[in-house]
Design an enzyme around this catalytic site. Structure first.
Site, PDB file in Angstrom:
ATOM      1  CG  ASP A 118     -32.529  25.865 -15.290  1.00  0.00           C
ATOM      2  OD1 ASP A 118     -31.564  25.999 -15.970  1.00  0.00           O
ATOM      3  OD2 ASP A 118     -32.548  25.202 -14.362  1.00  0.00           O
TER       4      ASP A 118
ATOM      5  CG  HIS B 101     -28.792  26.784 -14.402  1.00  0.00           C
ATOM      6  ND1 HIS B 101     -28.813  25.779 -15.638  1.00  0.00           N
ATOM      7  CD2 HIS B 101     -28.123  26.134 -13.858  1.00  0.00           C
ATOM      8  CE1 HIS B 101     -28.072  24.738 -15.395  1.00  0.00           C
ATOM      9  NE2 HIS B 101     -27.629  25.013 -14.102  1.00  0.00           N
TER      10      HIS B 101
ATOM     11  CD  GLU C 166     -25.067  22.407 -12.894  1.00  0.00           C
ATOM     12  OE1 GLU C 166     -24.590  21.411 -13.075  1.00  0.00           O
ATOM     13  OE2 GLU C 166     -26.002  22.553 -13.522  1.00  0.00           O
TER      14      GLU C 166
ATOM     15  CG  PHE D  53     -36.619  10.795  -6.355  1.00  0.00           C
ATOM     16  CD1 PHE D  53     -35.450  10.335  -5.799  1.00  0.00           C
ATOM     17  CD2 PHE D  53     -37.877  11.086  -5.663  1.00  0.00           C
ATOM     18  CE1 PHE D  53     -35.668   9.762  -4.375  1.00  0.00           C
ATOM     19  CE2 PHE D  53     -38.036  10.464  -4.424  1.00  0.00           C
ATOM     20  CZ  PHE D  53     -36.756  10.191  -3.695  1.00  0.00           C
ATOM     21  CG  ASP D  54     -32.700  13.589 -12.558  1.00  0.00           C
ATOM     22  OD1 ASP D  54     -32.257  13.133 -11.225  1.00  0.00           O
ATOM     23  OD2 ASP D  54     -32.032  14.551 -12.943  1.00  0.00           O
TER      24      ASP D  54
ATOM     25  CD1 TRP E  86     -32.240  17.300 -10.733  1.00  0.00           C
ATOM     26  CD2 TRP E  86     -32.865  19.456 -11.225  1.00  0.00           C
ATOM     27  NE1 TRP E  86     -31.789  18.482  -9.679  1.00  0.00           N
ATOM     28  CE2 TRP E  86     -32.193  19.693 -10.080  1.00  0.00           C
ATOM     29  CE3 TRP E  86     -33.343  20.737 -11.748  1.00  0.00           C
ATOM     30  CZ2 TRP E  86     -31.771  20.975  -9.572  1.00  0.00           C
ATOM     31  CZ3 TRP E  86     -33.113  21.786 -11.291  1.00  0.00           C
ATOM     32  CH2 TRP E  86     -32.424  21.884 -10.160  1.00  0.00           C
TER      33      TRP E  86
ATOM     34  CD  GLU F 138     -32.516  18.332 -17.053  1.00  0.00           C
ATOM     35  OE1 GLU F 138     -32.933  17.626 -16.172  1.00  0.00           O
ATOM     36  OE2 GLU F 138     -31.296  18.861 -16.579  1.00  0.00           O
TER      37      GLU F 138
END
Ligand SMILES: [Zn+2]
Length: 767
Positions: free
Chosen positions: A191, A264, A327, A419-420, A468, A470
């Site tokens: 990414d 990405h 994206e 699930f983030d 994800w 982050e």
């Protein structure tokens, strides 16, 4: 925690009951296995597991034998012996049954019958979940189980680019997946913020692309941003990748690697800037989000990507290879001579068709190598490549569209499978990206979209949840975000028909939480939290249990100006927090504990002089951010920063009006108001605040001299009200009119759009 004791007590209680009163329905309500098997028939009594269990080696595949013995000996502390003539645990491979079918018969001995190695493994993990009791006193409820899966793609995804997870951590993630019969691990290896797979032909991908110099702190949308300036990163060598692939295969899990393109790609472009449109040398970003710099679509980029893929295909035997495709902003392609030449030479209409051309080239390449391409649903834009499968994340529509065109699809909609997102509204939840996906919602998920005929249905491979990372920096937090929500997802993907949510919840509480604890999983206990409501009442606000929590008992501890209180809270009870009579603002810390599990949750309620007063919203808030309507503003619960979703009222109008009813004509001194400032989410403070009062709600007096003071707000809950307006007037109704600036100024996120206004809580002071 007390849950364990409670769960074992309950089982003993029910078991005793069974012997005396044959109360089978009670026990079947707490069937132990997740995902729920097709058939689970109870037989009276338990099989006590003796210290020495003899396991038959006949028809027992070697790696499953290793797996089973390791668990029985080390996790359950039993002793096992293996021999061809054993009778305690017997395996039988049979033919002429559906793929992945198995049965377990527990009586005086245990017999597992299966159709394939996979199904033998599934039987073994079911058996492990059936073991009850403490070490040294283990038993299995006698029963008959028969089972087979519904969908063939039962996936979990893990992003190792935003935060890196070591080989040992990835293996642990795989171990836990296997317990719930997931069979696909989608490994998001590249990414913007990191390239995590060694490619020998292009060593700079990991030498440069695997490392970033800084990482953004707090939430992406918190402005101004601050960074931790520290080298961060890591990658997997090809030897490590092979090790993980075979480790997963031993638990019947296929790894689908993802190499992101054309977007990405900042980490790759930091290493090889010649494959970007501008050629500009930029570092690996430490900020999350979507970046304009993506792979250029000229021929040399494809040679580069084919070179990478050649090595990826050597490492991963999976049929599907994920190429991302999501994206990808088109800003650079629009200005790039090389990209524009590709558009012209291939007769493409625009940059969307160029994206489709890009994916098509990869599709052709992978197809020639005997593999299949899968990508996020943006690969539909500009035309879907002939052999591509679609992973639908922006809802179910992308997958539906693909299946209608006879392309395979995997469903992973953000609404149910991310699930983030937050899983409870407790203020103790760790910082997350946003969203609200409690386990109840995951349980409602089905990968089958509406509007497909029978033929179309055959193109739905299954579904998966995405992790994800982050905002998930550690393994501990990764487990917390994944479990137990992954159990709810496994039901959606495995079961042909699912039990009611209440039955699933009973299985969690009475069996699966014990199972997860046995394997030291750091799981969320949000299902045991009290679901409560705060409603306006005559003299303040009233705390009550919501319907979903009506079967549970809680203790509420709180301190107000009258001292400390402890009160039970079950169905029908309520606790009233009264508005303060004098001009006092009093934070009350409320702690609610589950009487069985001892789990605690809490919130701070601000007792104030306008608590519970009626607020009429003349301007309606956006449906997504409408909270409890006007009551939201006087319920004593202040919207949190950063924004967590449901405490704020959100408006997207330039003029906003609301009216507060004080109940009687009163001498008003001033009013405090609170708004959210979150530039990244287009949320801004209003520009003008105007106030009027009325004695009867008909004739209004505009308070043109209202003096407005502003305060710096901090995260101190006592100082969350940044505006005070001095009104010095008399009336029963107060009208508040807010005006935002007409559009967001240029240079800020969302420029030229009407800004959002997020408001929560207003406090009126009297004289
Ligand atoms: Zn270009």
């Amino acid at each position: 925690m007390k849950l364990k004791t409670f769960a074992s007590l309950l089982i003993i209680l029910v078991v005793t009951k069974l012997v005396n009163a044959q109360s089978i329905p009670t026990i079947s309500a707490v069937q132990p296995i997740v995902p729920t098997p097709e058939v689970y028939k109870l037989v009276e009594g338990q099989l006590i597991l003796a210290d020495n269990i003899s396991v038959s080696s006949k028809d027992l595949p070697e790696n499953i034998k290793t797996y089973l013995i390791e668990k029985l000996n080390h996790v359950y502390e039993l002793r096992t012996t293996i021999s061809a003539v054993s009778k305690d645990l017997i395996f039988k491979k049979i033919v002429n049954v559906p793929k992945d079918w198995y049965s377990i018969n527990v009586n005086e001995t245990i017999t597992i019958t299966y159709s394939s190695e996979e199904s033998c493994f599934y039987a073994v993990v079911s058996l492990l979940q059936m073991i009850e009791g403490k070490n040294g006193e283990l038993f299995i409820q006698k029963c008959f189980v028969q089972d087979a899966p519904n969908f063939q793609w039962r996936g979990l995804h893990l992003d190792v680019a935003r935060h890196f997870y070591t080989v040992e951590e990835v293996k642990r993630f795989i171990d836990l997946m296997a317990f719930y019969k997931f069979n696909t691990f989608h490994w998001h290896l590249t990414d913007d913020q990191g390239w995590r797979i060694e490619i020998k032909k292009y060593p700079k991908l990991t030498e440069i692309g695997a490392w970033r110099d800084s990482t953004v702190n707090a939430h992406y949308s918190t402005i101004p941003r601050t960074y931790t300036v520290e080298k961060y990163g890591g990658y997997y060598t090809q030897e490590q990748i092979k090790e993980v692939v075979s480790y997963a295969a031993a638990q019947y899990i296929t790894i689908v690697p993802e190499i992101e393109m054309p977007g990405h790609a900042r980490a790759a472009l930091a290493a090889y800037p010649q494959y970007s449109c501008t050629g500009e040398q930029q570092g690996v970003p430490g900020l999350w989000g979507v970046f304009d710099d993506i792979f250029c679509a000229h021929e040399s980029t494809f040679d580069f990507l084919y070179g990478i893929m050649d090595e990826v295909l050597e490492l991963f035997p999976s049929t599907y290879i994920h190429i991302g495709g999501d994206e990808a902003p088109k800003a650079r392609w629009k200005k790039c001579k090389k990209c524009q030449a590709v558009i012209r030479e291939n007769g493409l209409k625009d940059e969307h068709e160029l994206q489709s051309y890009f994916i098509g080239k990869m599709d052709e390449y992978l197809t020639a190598k005997g593999r299949k391409l899968i990508g996020w649903d943006e690969i539909l834009e500009g035309g879907l490549s002939p052999n591509a499968a679609v992973m639908s994340w922006r809802g179910m529509e992308g997958g539906l569209e693909a299946a209608k065109m006879k392309h395979y699809a995997v469903m992973s909609p953000g609404s149910h499978c991310y699930f983030d997102h937050y899983q409870s509204d407790s203020p103790s939840e760790p910082l997350a990206i946003g969203g609200y996906t409690p386990i109840e919602k995951v349980y409602q998920f089905s990968p089958i979209p509406t509007g497909l005929d029978n033929e179309g249905l055959t193109y739905i491979l299954g579904g998966q949840a995405n992790l994800w990372t982050e905002y998930i920096p550690t393994m501990q937090q990764l487990e917390y975000m994944t479990y137990p929500r992954a159990l709810a997802l496994s039901q959606a993907l495995w079961c042909k028909s699912r039990p009611a949510y209440a039955d699933f919840k009973a299985t969690l509480l009475y069996h699966q939480f014990d199972f997860l604890e046995r394997y030291n999983v750091n799981f969320s206990k949000a299902v045991t939290f009290a679901k409560y409501s705060l409603k306006n009442t005559e003299n303040g606000v009233k705390l009550e249990l919501a319907k979903e929590a009506a079967d549970q008992s809680f203790n509420v501890h709180y301190s107000d100006t009258n001292g400390a209180h402890d009160q039970g809270l079950t169905k029908g009870d309520s606790i009233v927090f009264e508005r303060t009579e004098i001009n006092q603002v009093n934070p009350v810390k409320v702690e609610i504990s589950n009487k069985f599990t001892d789990d605690k949750q809490g919130f701070t309620l601000i007792q104030h002089p306008s608590l519970g007063l009626k607020v009429e919203l003349i301007t309606k808030p956006s449906a997504q951010y409408s909270g409890k309507g006007g009551e939201t503003l006087t319920d004593g619960i202040l919207g949190t920063r950063p924004w967590k979703g449901n405490e704020w009222l959100g408006f997207q109008d330039q003029e906003i009006e609301l009216q507060v009813d004080l109940g009687k004509v009163s001498a008003i001194d001033s009013i405090d108001l609170s708004f959210l400032q979150d530039e990244g989410s287009w949320i801004h403070h209003p520009y003008i605040l105007r106030f009027s009062v009325s004695k009867n709600g008909k004739k209004w007096k505009y308070l043109k001299n209202a003096e407005i003071k502003t305060y710096e707000y901090t995260i101190d809950p006592n100082n969350l009200m940044p505006y005070r307006a001095i009104l010095k007037s008399k009336g029963r109704f107060v009208s508040i009119k807010l005006t935002t600036f007409d559009v967001i100024p240029e240079g800020l996120p969302g420029e030229n759009n009407v800004p959002w206004t997020f408001m929560d809580e207003l406090i009126i002071y009297f004289k």
